[in-house]
Design a protein around this motif. Structure first.
Motif, mmCIF file in Angstrom:
data_model
loop_
_atom_site.group_PDB
_atom_site.id
_atom_site.type_symbol
_atom_site.label_atom_id
_atom_site.label_comp_id
_atom_site.label_asym_id
_atom_site.label_seq_id
_atom_site.Cartn_x
_atom_site.Cartn_y
_atom_site.Cartn_z
ATOM 1 N N ILE A 1 2.854 2.712 -3.520
ATOM 2 C CA ILE A 1 2.568 1.697 -2.500
ATOM 3 C C ILE A 1 3.823 1.582 -1.650
ATOM 4 N N ALA A 2 3.705 1.845 -0.349
ATOM 5 C CA ALA A 2 4.896 1.966 0.493
ATOM 6 C C ALA A 2 4.649 1.345 1.858
ATOM 7 N N SER A 3 5.688 1.369 2.689
ATOM 8 C CA SER A 3 5.582 0.858 4.055
ATOM 9 C C SER A 3 6.133 1.888 5.031
ATOM 10 N N SER A 4 5.755 1.740 6.305
ATOM 11 C CA SER A 4 6.243 2.657 7.335
ATOM 12 C C SER A 4 6.120 2.010 8.707
ATOM 13 N N HIS A 5 7.044 2.383 9.602
ATOM 14 C CA HIS A 5 6.946 1.965 11.004
ATOM 15 C C HIS A 5 6.048 2.896 11.805
ATOM 16 N N ILE A 6 5.687 4.026 11.238
ATOM 17 C CA ILE A 6 4.841 4.984 11.956
ATOM 18 C C ILE A 6 3.453 4.382 12.172
ATOM 19 N N THR A 7 2.967 4.451 13.397
ATOM 20 C CA THR A 7 1.647 3.904 13.703
ATOM 21 C C THR A 7 0.668 4.953 14.227
ATOM 22 N N ASP A 8 1.136 6.177 14.440
ATOM 23 C CA ASP A 8 0.264 7.258 14.906
ATOM 24 C C ASP A 8 -0.674 7.658 13.757
ATOM 25 N N ARG A 9 -1.933 7.457 13.951
ATOM 26 C CA ARG A 9 -2.891 7.665 12.862
ATOM 27 C C ARG A 9 -3.015 9.125 12.450
ATOM 28 N N GLU A 10 -2.831 10.038 13.373
ATOM 29 C CA GLU A 10 -2.907 11.453 13.004
ATOM 30 C C GLU A 10 -1.759 11.829 12.073
ATOM 31 N N ILE A 11 -0.600 11.256 12.315
ATOM 32 C CA ILE A 11 0.536 11.498 11.416
ATOM 33 C C ILE A 11 0.286 10.816 10.073
ATOM 34 N N LEU A 12 -0.227 9.617 10.106
ATOM 35 C CA LEU A 12 -0.478 8.870 8.870
ATOM 36 C C LEU A 12 -1.474 9.599 7.967
ATOM 37 N N LYS A 13 -2.459 10.223 8.569
ATOM 38 C CA LYS A 13 -3.485 10.921 7.783
ATOM 39 C C LYS A 13 -2.906 12.066 6.953
ATOM 40 N N THR A 14 -1.757 12.586 7.375
ATOM 41 C CA THR A 14 -1.150 13.696 6.633
ATOM 42 C C THR A 14 -0.367 13.209 5.414
ATOM 43 N N MET A 15 -0.224 11.927 5.267
ATOM 44 C CA MET A 15 0.569 11.372 4.171
ATOM 45 C C MET A 15 -0.289 11.202 2.916
ATOM 46 N N PRO A 16 0.343 11.220 1.734
ATOM 47 C CA PRO A 16 -0.410 11.207 0.471
ATOM 48 C C PRO A 16 -0.862 9.826 0.032
ATOM 49 N N PHE A 17 -1.688 9.171 0.873
ATOM 50 C CA PHE A 17 -2.191 7.839 0.542
ATOM 51 C C PHE A 17 -3.705 7.801 0.669
ATOM 52 N N ARG A 18 -4.315 6.996 -0.198
ATOM 53 C CA ARG A 18 -5.765 6.858 -0.175
ATOM 54 C C ARG A 18 -6.213 5.772 0.796
ATOM 55 N N TYR A 19 -5.376 4.753 0.950
ATOM 56 C CA TYR A 19 -5.716 3.642 1.841
ATOM 57 C C TYR A 19 -4.530 3.311 2.742
ATOM 58 N N PHE A 20 -4.856 2.749 3.901
ATOM 59 C CA PHE A 20 -3.844 2.317 4.855
ATOM 60 C C PHE A 20 -4.104 0.864 5.223
ATOM 61 N N VAL A 21 -3.019 0.109 5.356
ATOM 62 C CA VAL A 21 -3.109 -1.306 5.737
ATOM 63 C C VAL A 21 -2.287 -1.514 6.989
ATOM 64 N N GLU A 22 -2.933 -2.008 8.031
ATOM 65 C CA GLU A 22 -2.245 -2.241 9.307
ATOM 66 C C GLU A 22 -1.973 -3.730 9.487
ATOM 67 N N LEU A 23 -0.717 -4.058 9.833
ATOM 68 C CA LEU A 23 -0.341 -5.435 10.152
ATOM 69 C C LEU A 23 -0.145 -5.523 11.659
ATOM 70 N N LYS A 24 -0.975 -6.320 12.319
ATOM 71 C CA LYS A 24 -0.915 -6.389 13.779
ATOM 72 C C LYS A 24 -0.186 -7.623 14.274
ATOM 73 N N SER A 25 -0.023 -8.621 13.408
ATOM 74 C CA SER A 25 0.721 -9.821 13.772
ATOM 75 C C SER A 25 1.282 -10.443 12.508
ATOM 76 N N VAL A 26 2.284 -11.289 12.672
ATOM 77 C CA VAL A 26 2.980 -11.861 11.522
ATOM 78 C C VAL A 26 2.047 -12.713 10.670
ATOM 79 N N PHE A 27 1.192 -13.480 11.303
ATOM 80 C CA PHE A 27 0.351 -14.403 10.564
ATOM 81 C C PHE A 27 -1.113 -13.962 10.483
ATOM 82 N N GLY A 28 -1.406 -12.778 11.023
ATOM 83 C CA GLY A 28 -2.788 -12.310 11.026
ATOM 84 C C GLY A 28 -3.203 -11.667 9.721
ATOM 85 N N GLN A 29 -4.500 -11.468 9.550
ATOM 86 C CA GLN A 29 -5.034 -10.823 8.362
ATOM 87 C C GLN A 29 -4.794 -9.306 8.431
#
Length: 300
Positions: free
Chosen positions: A245-273
């Protein structure tokens, strides 16, 4: 949390604010002090938020602040400074801008410091409840939390660590390269330090492999992934059957898809879901978790 290294005028001003809403303090030599407060950037005035141009606090020399933050031993932080920041007491991270001295294309040190970005960690118990209840109801799933800087990724990782150690008997290893995840006292109220292992290192590449052999973790929680070597390190862990379980500043989804993760969680705002996606970035549905729970309860 102590911010005693700040200039007296800045300390007096922020004493009038609600600390829970304070996320950043930006000091630029000869310029007004700007703070991240309640999800927005604002000028700092003598009594908190500035009421006008004449009320704004101006930052003086920056180097004394850095010296105070490091207890006068700034040379002890030379390795950290190569990455453009240092982490001091209680996980406060100080970004540094100035003249970068390079050697062979790599940063060697920073001199003539002109500005600091002081990022203040917070403890928000329960902020990762949606992630934990969706993805970790049966067994933890390899997950990457991503967003632009300042959206609360580290706070989420800290809360996930708390959840897993309080709710499971899994061996959880926190790999805290920047000294931020495990820096707050005992991860905050309700966290059992006896149930988690913490490794602090400047480089993930060799340390993760060594920690796997030494500590036999079921789950690795690690901070910011940066560059190919970090990706190789977490892929090695995944190949060993360990949930990462990790974090990243990368937001390009094509790059993210190449990473060894089953799920991705996007944070769009500090207090948002948080927004949860599967490997192909389809919006996540709880149906698969419900089916998993059904199969376990039926002994399948």
């Amino acid at each position: 949390m102590s911010l005693s290294f700040l200039p007296d005028g800045v300390k007096a001003a922020i004493s009038h604010l609600n600390y829970n809403f304070l996320s950043e303090i930006r000091l630029r030599r000869g310029q007004p002090v700007i703070i991240g407060y309640d999800g927005a950037y604002r000028y700092l005035g003598r009594y908190g938020i500035s009421s006008g141009v004449n009320d704004r606090i101006i930052a003086d020399e920056i180097t004394p602040v850095l010296n105070n933050a490091t207890g006068g031993c700034i040379y002890n932080y030379t390795e950290q400074m190569k990455s453009g920041f240092i982490t001091v007491e209680h996980g406060v991270r100080i970004g540094i801008a100035g003249e970068y001295v390079t050697d062979g294309g790599a940063v060697n040190t920073i001199k003539n410091v002109t500005s600091l970005n002081i990022r203040i960690p917070h403890e928000v118990a329960g902020c990762a409840n949606k992630i934990c209840k969706s993805l970790f109801k049966c067994n933890p799933q390899s997950t990457l939390i991503f967003s632009k800087p300042g959206m609360g990724k580290t706070t989420m990782l800290r809360d996930i660590a708390r959840y897993l150690t309080n709710k499971t008997l899994l061996n959880v290893l926190v790999f805290d390269e920047r000294g931020e995840i495990a820096a707050m006292d005992g991860f905050g109220e309700g966290f059992d330090l006896g149930a988690v292992d913490v490794v602090r290192s400047f480089c993930k590449k060799g340390a993760i492999a060594s920690a796997i052999r030494a500590m036999k973790p079921d789950v690795i929680i690690t901070d910011e992934l940066y560059g190919d070597e970090d990706i190789k390190a977490v892929k090695y862990a995944a190949d060993c059957g360990i949930t990462v379980i990790a974090s990243s500043h990368i937001t390009d989804r094509e790059i993210l898809k190449t990473m060894p993760f089953r799920y991705f969680v996007e944070l769009k705002s500090v207090f948002g879901q948080p927004l949860i996606y599967d490997k192909n970035f389809n919006p996540y549905s709880d149906s698969c978790v419900d089916d998993c729970a059904r199969r376990i309860s039926c002994g399948e």
